[in-house]
Design a protein around this motif. Structure first.
Motif, short mmCIF file in Angstrom:
data_model
loop_
_atom_site.label_atom_id
_atom_site.label_comp_id
_atom_site.label_asym_id
_atom_site.label_seq_id
_atom_site.Cartn_x
_atom_site.Cartn_y
_atom_site.Cartn_z
N GLU A 59 5.82 -9.61 3.98
CA GLU A 59 6.33 -8.89 5.11
C GLU A 59 7.90 -8.96 5.46
N GLY A 60 8.59 -7.86 5.34
CA GLY A 60 9.69 -7.73 5.75
C GLY A 60 10.91 -7.62 4.38
N ASP A 61 10.35 -8.13 3.29
CA ASP A 61 11.15 -8.22 2.09
C ASP A 61 11.68 -6.86 1.98
N VAL A 62 12.78 -6.58 1.21
CA VAL A 62 13.33 -5.55 0.88
C VAL A 62 12.83 -5.31 -0.73
N ARG A 63 12.37 -4.21 -1.11
CA ARG A 63 11.83 -4.26 -2.47
C ARG A 63 12.43 -2.79 -3.14
N PRO A 64 13.23 -3.10 -4.01
CA PRO A 64 14.05 -1.85 -4.47
C PRO A 64 13.29 -1.64 -5.69
N ASP A 65 12.38 -2.33 -6.28
CA ASP A 65 11.55 -2.05 -7.53
C ASP A 65 10.40 -0.91 -7.17
N PHE A 66 10.02 -0.86 -5.89
CA PHE A 66 8.79 0.34 -5.77
C PHE A 66 9.10 0.44 -4.30
N ALA A 67 8.94 1.98 -4.01
CA ALA A 67 8.84 2.31 -2.71
C ALA A 67 7.46 2.24 -2.05
N GLN A 68 7.69 1.75 -0.67
CA GLN A 68 6.33 1.81 0.16
C GLN A 68 6.32 3.07 0.63
N LEU A 69 4.80 3.18 0.99
CA LEU A 69 4.50 4.61 1.75
C LEU A 69 5.15 4.65 2.95
N THR A 70 4.92 3.39 3.68
CA THR A 70 5.46 3.36 5.22
C THR A 70 7.04 3.36 5.17
N GLU A 71 7.76 2.96 4.46
CA GLU A 71 9.07 2.98 4.35
C GLU A 71 9.62 4.55 3.84
#
Length: 188
Positions: A59-71
């Motif tokens: 939770e809270g990690d920035v994930r540049p490798d895949f986009a989350q639906l919520t983001e």
């Protein structure tokens, strides 16, 4: 259009390891190094079980490798950034209700296309018929033959960290099914 978030992340994991991905990437960015053979051969189950950073979803990690639906549905605010956050979930739901007439579900194309045809006929009238008549011609497109099956045990481990992503996906599914029910179409 939304997709089951766990299936989506597994698909992305293998997509970025597919040979065509690196050919295209190398052509577009010749200065970038190619990944190691070990990284390319690593399967998703091993990645999850060994707690490899690539397969940790905190939770809270920035994930540049895949986009989350919520983001994605949350928007561009700074508070929308970060994996599986409560703020992004609530804002994403609010944005769907406020700004999207229909959000489709990949796993239920029949319902999605039916709702799109009725709610946005200017663009989608006849889309279901077109899709099902053309699918035979394109059935092999976007199929990753390098993606092996992933066990339900592994998916269950991953789902524990995708709580809000799954909540949002289920919210979109419920909304789509309510829109479908509101059409009051005769049973076929």
């Amino acid at each position: 259009m939304v997709r089951d978030p766990v299936e989506r992340v597994i698909s992305w994991y293998y997509y970025v390891r597919a040979p065509w991905y690196f050919v295209e990437r190398k052509q577009a960015f010749p200065e970038l190094p190619l990944p190691s053979a070990m990284w390319l051969r690593k399967d998703y189950e091993t990645c999850v079980l060994t707690k490899d950073r690539e397969c940790q979803y905190r939770e809270g990690d920035v994930r540049p490798d895949f986009a989350q639906l919520t983001e994605f549905f949350c928007g561009q605010e700074e508070k929308c950034t970060g994996f599986n956050t409560e703020y992004a979930l609530q804002k994403a739901k609010e944005n769907v209700e406020r700004h999207y007439s229909v959000v489709g579900v990949l796993e239920d194309l029949n319902t999605t296309l039916t709702v799109l045809e009725h709610y946005v006929p200017r663009f989608f009238k006849g889309s279901k018929h077109l899709y099902w008549n053309e699918i035979q011609r394109f059935s092999k497109v976007n199929r990753n033959i390098y993606k092996p099956p992933v066990s339900e045990k592994i998916k269950d481990i991953v789902r524990k960290n995708f709580t809000r992503e799954i909540d949002f996906y289920e919210f979109c599914k419920r909304r789509l099914y309510m829109q479908y029910a509101a059409l009051k179409l005769p049973d076929n």
